[in-house]
Every structure is written in structure tokens, then in C-alpha cells.
Design a protein around this motif. Sequence first.
Motif, PDB file in Angstrom:
ATOM      1  N   LEU A 175       0.833  -1.208   0.000  1.00  0.00           N
ATOM      2  CA  LEU A 175       0.000   0.000   0.000  1.00  0.00           C
ATOM      3  C   LEU A 175       0.866   1.256   0.000  1.00  0.00           C
ATOM      4  CD1 LEU A 175      -2.639   1.595   0.262  1.00  0.00           C
ATOM      5  CD2 LEU A 175      -2.508   1.237   2.745  1.00  0.00           C
ATOM      6  N   PHE A 176       1.774   1.357   0.963  1.00  0.00           N
ATOM      7  CA  PHE A 176       2.519   2.600   1.128  1.00  0.00           C
ATOM      8  C   PHE A 176       3.661   2.755   0.123  1.00  0.00           C
ATOM      9  CE2 PHE A 176       0.360   2.468   5.208  1.00  0.00           C
ATOM     10  CZ  PHE A 176       0.071   3.809   5.432  1.00  0.00           C
ATOM     11  N   VAL A 177       4.436   1.700  -0.098  1.00  0.00           N
ATOM     12  CA  VAL A 177       5.610   1.812  -0.962  1.00  0.00           C
ATOM     13  C   VAL A 177       5.253   1.639  -2.433  1.00  0.00           C
ATOM     14  CG1 VAL A 177       7.878   0.840  -1.479  1.00  0.00           C
ATOM     15  CG2 VAL A 177       7.138   1.085   0.889  1.00  0.00           C
ATOM     16  N   GLU A 178       4.561   0.546  -2.768  1.00  0.00           N
ATOM     17  CA  GLU A 178       4.299   0.253  -4.175  1.00  0.00           C
ATOM     18  C   GLU A 178       3.172   1.089  -4.766  1.00  0.00           C
ATOM     19  OE1 GLU A 178       3.746  -3.945  -4.619  1.00  0.00           O
ATOM     20  OE2 GLU A 178       5.701  -4.457  -3.742  1.00  0.00           O
ATOM     21  N   LYS A 179       2.195   1.475  -3.927  1.00  0.00           N
ATOM     22  CA  LYS A 179       1.045   2.203  -4.477  1.00  0.00           C
ATOM     23  C   LYS A 179       1.094   3.708  -4.208  1.00  0.00           C
ATOM     24  CE  LYS A 179      -4.008   2.055  -4.671  1.00  0.00           C
ATOM     25  NZ  LYS A 179      -5.232   1.324  -4.251  1.00  0.00           N
ATOM     26  N   LEU A 180       1.539   4.113  -3.026  1.00  0.00           N
ATOM     27  CA  LEU A 180       1.440   5.518  -2.634  1.00  0.00           C
ATOM     28  C   LEU A 180       2.766   6.261  -2.657  1.00  0.00           C
ATOM     29  CD1 LEU A 180      -1.128   5.118   0.302  1.00  0.00           C
ATOM     30  CD2 LEU A 180      -1.562   5.952  -2.016  1.00  0.00           C
ATOM     31  N   GLY A 181       3.842   5.605  -3.061  1.00  0.00           N
ATOM     32  CA  GLY A 181       5.088   6.314  -3.299  1.00  0.00           C
ATOM     33  C   GLY A 181       5.961   6.579  -2.094  1.00  0.00           C
ATOM     34  N   TYR A 182       5.774   5.847  -1.002  1.00  0.00           N
ATOM     35  CA  TYR A 182       6.652   6.001   0.153  1.00  0.00           C
ATOM     36  C   TYR A 182       7.963   5.257  -0.115  1.00  0.00           C
ATOM     37  CZ  TYR A 182       2.993   8.174   2.924  1.00  0.00           C
ATOM     38  OH  TYR A 182       2.043   9.049   3.389  1.00  0.00           O
ATOM     39  N   VAL A 183       9.007   5.674   0.592  1.00  0.00           N
ATOM     40  CA  VAL A 183      10.344   5.104   0.401  1.00  0.00           C
ATOM     41  C   VAL A 183      10.849   4.546   1.719  1.00  0.00           C
ATOM     42  CG1 VAL A 183      12.730   5.609  -0.281  1.00  0.00           C
ATOM     43  CG2 VAL A 183      10.834   6.776  -1.429  1.00  0.00           C
ATOM     44  N   LYS A 184      11.494   3.386   1.656  1.00  0.00           N
ATOM     45  CA  LYS A 184      12.084   2.816   2.866  1.00  0.00           C
ATOM     46  C   LYS A 184      13.148   3.767   3.400  1.00  0.00           C
ATOM     47  CE  LYS A 184      12.990  -1.211   0.914  1.00  0.00           C
ATOM     48  NZ  LYS A 184      13.481  -2.623   0.780  1.00  0.00           N
ATOM     49  N   PHE A 185      13.080   4.048   4.711  1.00  0.00           N
ATOM     50  CA  PHE A 185      13.911   5.102   5.293  1.00  0.00           C
ATOM     51  C   PHE A 185      14.835   4.578   6.383  1.00  0.00           C
ATOM     52  CE2 PHE A 185      14.037   8.805   8.371  1.00  0.00           C
ATOM     53  CZ  PHE A 185      15.013   9.497   7.685  1.00  0.00           C
ATOM     54  N   TYR A 210      15.633  13.676  -1.637  1.00  0.00           N
ATOM     55  CA  TYR A 210      16.576  12.666  -2.110  1.00  0.00           C
ATOM     56  C   TYR A 210      17.835  12.653  -1.252  1.00  0.00           C
ATOM     57  CZ  TYR A 210      13.668  12.156  -6.274  1.00  0.00           C
ATOM     58  OH  TYR A 210      12.621  11.912  -7.116  1.00  0.00           O
ATOM     59  N   GLU A 211      18.281  13.850  -0.814  1.00  0.00           N
ATOM     60  CA  GLU A 211      19.442  13.912   0.072  1.00  0.00           C
ATOM     61  C   GLU A 211      19.133  13.236   1.407  1.00  0.00           C
ATOM     62  OE1 GLU A 211      22.580  15.033  -0.296  1.00  0.00           O
ATOM     63  OE2 GLU A 211      22.134  15.292  -2.441  1.00  0.00           O
ATOM     64  N   LEU A 212      17.905  13.441   1.890  1.00  0.00           N
ATOM     65  CA  LEU A 212      17.496  12.873   3.172  1.00  0.00           C
ATOM     66  C   LEU A 212      17.524  11.353   3.151  1.00  0.00           C
ATOM     67  CD1 LEU A 212      16.190  13.043   6.013  1.00  0.00           C
ATOM     68  CD2 LEU A 212      13.979  13.174   4.864  1.00  0.00           C
ATOM     69  N   ILE A 213      16.948  10.750   2.134  1.00  0.00           N
ATOM     70  CA  ILE A 213      16.853   9.291   2.110  1.00  0.00           C
ATOM     71  C   ILE A 213      18.183   8.638   1.792  1.00  0.00           C
ATOM     72  CG2 ILE A 213      14.399   9.301   1.546  1.00  0.00           C
ATOM     73  CD1 ILE A 213      15.101   8.768  -1.348  1.00  0.00           C
ATOM     74  N   LYS A 214      19.179   9.435   1.343  1.00  0.00           N
ATOM     75  CA  LYS A 214      20.504   8.888   1.081  1.00  0.00           C
ATOM     76  C   LYS A 214      21.431   8.986   2.287  1.00  0.00           C
ATOM     77  CE  LYS A 214      21.524  11.296  -2.582  1.00  0.00           C
ATOM     78  NZ  LYS A 214      22.311  11.806  -3.743  1.00  0.00           N
ATOM     79  N   THR A 215      20.981   9.669   3.364  1.00  0.00           N
ATOM     80  CA  THR A 215      21.837   9.820   4.541  1.00  0.00           C
ATOM     81  C   THR A 215      22.091   8.451   5.167  1.00  0.00           C
ATOM     82  OG1 THR A 215      19.883  10.264   5.908  1.00  0.00           O
ATOM     83  CG2 THR A 215      21.102  12.155   5.071  1.00  0.00           C
ATOM     84  N   PRO A 216      23.264   8.268   5.785  1.00  0.00           N
ATOM     85  CA  PRO A 216      23.617   6.955   6.344  1.00  0.00           C
ATOM     86  C   PRO A 216      22.609   6.481   7.389  1.00  0.00           C
ATOM     87  CG  PRO A 216      25.519   8.427   6.322  1.00  0.00           C
ATOM     88  CD  PRO A 216      24.321   9.257   5.981  1.00  0.00           C
ATOM     89  N   THR A 217      22.359   5.182   7.407  1.00  0.00           N
ATOM     90  CA  THR A 217      21.412   4.619   8.376  1.00  0.00           C
ATOM     91  C   THR A 217      22.054   4.413   9.740  1.00  0.00           C
ATOM     92  OG1 THR A 217      21.996   2.376   7.676  1.00  0.00           O
ATOM     93  CG2 THR A 217      20.139   3.434   6.571  1.00  0.00           C
TER      94      THR A 217
END
Length: 379
Positions: free
Chosen positions: A140-150, A361-368
Motif C-alpha cells: 500500500l505505502f511503498v508500491e502504491k502511494l510512493g513512500y520510500v524505505k527510510f 533525495y538527500e534525506l533518504i541517502k543519509t547513512p542509516t
Amino acid sequence: MGYGELNIRSYNPQKDRARVEDLERRCEVGPAERGFLFTDTLGDPICRIRNSPIYNMIVAELNNQLVGVIQGSIKLVTIHKPPKNLARVGYILGLRVAPLYRRRGIGSSLVVRLEEWFIARGVDYAYMATEKDNDASFKLFVEKLGYVKFRTPAILVNPVNCPMYRISSKYEFEKLKVEEAESLYRKFMSSMEFFPSDIGNILRNKLSLGTWVAYPRGESWGEILPSSWAMVSVWNSGEVFKLRLGNAPTSCLMYTKSSQLMGNLVPCFKWRGIPDFMHPFGFYFIYGVCREGPMSGKLVRTLCRLVHNMAAKCRDCKAVVTEVGGSDTLRRHIPHWRLLSCPEDLWCIKGLKNEERESFYELIKTPTTRTLFVDPREV
């Protein structure tokens, strides 16, 4: 949709309270193979968001039946993205759709409506949390609504049972005043991901039981901090809602019963068993874990044991829970049972402002590897 007209609107306490509670009772949370968690909101369906700065509950009606519900809250937090390090975020939680009405687009309609409410209030990012193996939520969230694993933090659960832990005499403990705790958090944790700007309100909330520090015996706590120290705060989630485990795996049921039996037959062995999670229970949530110095890991573990002993004196409290970043070395110092814990909770995020696409895009690329602050109001 072909099933009648779907009406999505804000929650009305007088009209919807009983119906939302009934829906909550009929909906399970968690993957089937690990057992379902049922939530008892103790007569207050918005209890999980009521302590947030701004919040809303939205319901869905179909043919005059309440068939879905979703909740959201808004706050200002630290997020490491250029050119600024603060962002207004909206947290999505409590999405429920009645079992007979699933796969009809009701869940996605509720999320979209909540996103619209976020956007109208200047929210930069919407985010949600789910278990890594919750396929329906992921689709629902990732494949349909465009959320990204963070982020993939770990939820660590330590059952509350007898006997109590023995606390080492090598350490000193002190309960801090709210003002001192707030000052320390702002000094040492304000750069942490998702650190809330209203930390003072959290610490002053009646559900926050206090903040404790531990340090080596022989040293003192003052303006100059000890060579090693650790700090934790405790939130009483059991005062807000209760949980109950349903459809528990056979192995869990057998271990619970056998450990309780062993504890009764040979109490001299001080057997630690699993409490009865099949009946409603509350839990303490440890948040704001902070530490400095070479002995700080041992001090964190000792503070967690201290909280366990506090929880053991609370009749309905059956677990002590905390959540740490997936790569955070803290997890090895926090007492927990693997059988009950979730090694990878999944946080997903979505940018709501087109003009900040590059920053997203910068945010989701920050180290985990960054440490993560988990707000107890959102547990």
C-alpha cells in the motif's frame, strides 16, 4: 468502487466512539505467524495521538457502516537535510479497515485524505512504521502511494517477571528534575534524527514517569559530568491503552505455560518466564537513551534493569519496551528477549512538497548509522 458511496470525514466522538472501538477489536496487528496484537483503547479511540501537538482521526463510512479509520499527528523534528535541519513531519498510524471491506481501496483513500490534511498544515514529510514482513502495508505505502524505505530500527522487548533484577552497588542513581533533563537532552541529543523540538512537553507529560541517570559510585553528578554516565526516560504506555496477544504461536504458548509451572514448582531457582500476554497488559516504554564514557554501556543496562524493577511493581505492566536505530550499538546493552522483539521495524517516508524534491533525495541517502529518537507519544 462499485460498492456504494464511500464517505471519508473527520472523527466525531459522539457518533463514532463506540463504532471505532468495535472496529479496533475486530482488527489484528502484526503478521499471523507471530501472533496478532489486539488494542484496547480504554474508551478513548484517539488515545495514541491525544498527547501530540497537532492530531486528527479520519473515518470511512460505506452504506452507513464505519469500515475504516486512520490517525495522524504533526510535530517539528530534527532531520538532516540541506539547507536546514528542521522539518515539519506528519506521522501516520492506526490504519484499520474492517476485514469484510478490505481490497476495495478504502485504506489508500484514507491515507490520501490524511496526506491532504498534512499538506494543508505545512507538513514537509509524511512517515509511517510497520513490521518488515507486513506485505499488505508495504504494498500500500511503498508500491502504491510512493513512500520510500527510510530506517529499520529494532523494537526490543523485555518481559516483566519475578524475581527482580539485582542492582549493582557499583553505581549511583539519580532522578533528574524536568528542567535538567530537558537541558541535557537538548545538549546531547538535539542533532539526533527525529528529535522533537517540544521535548519539554514530552518530559512534563503525566505519562512520563521521570528521567534517571546512572554513574560510577564515588563520582558526583553536577555541572561537571562524571567520567561515564547514562540517562533514560520512562513513559507509561499502559495508562493510555492495553494490548493482548491473540493467535500466539504454539511454541510461545508452551514456553509461557512451562516457565510459569517451573517458577511455581522450583521458586528457589528464580526462573524467569514469559508473562501472560494472552490477557490485556500494559508496558513501560524507555525513550531518550543517552550515554557518554567507557562504562556507559554497563550503565545503560543497569538503568534498564532499574526500570524493569519499577515495572514489576505495576500490576498490569508485563513488558519494558524500547526502540533503537537499526545500526545503533546500544541494542547490545539493552536487556531483551529475541523471541518477543522485532529486529527490523520498517519506517517509510514520503516528501509532500514538490519544491523540496532534491532535499528529500538527500534525506533518504543519509547513512542509516545515525542514532534515532523515537517519540513515546507515537508508540
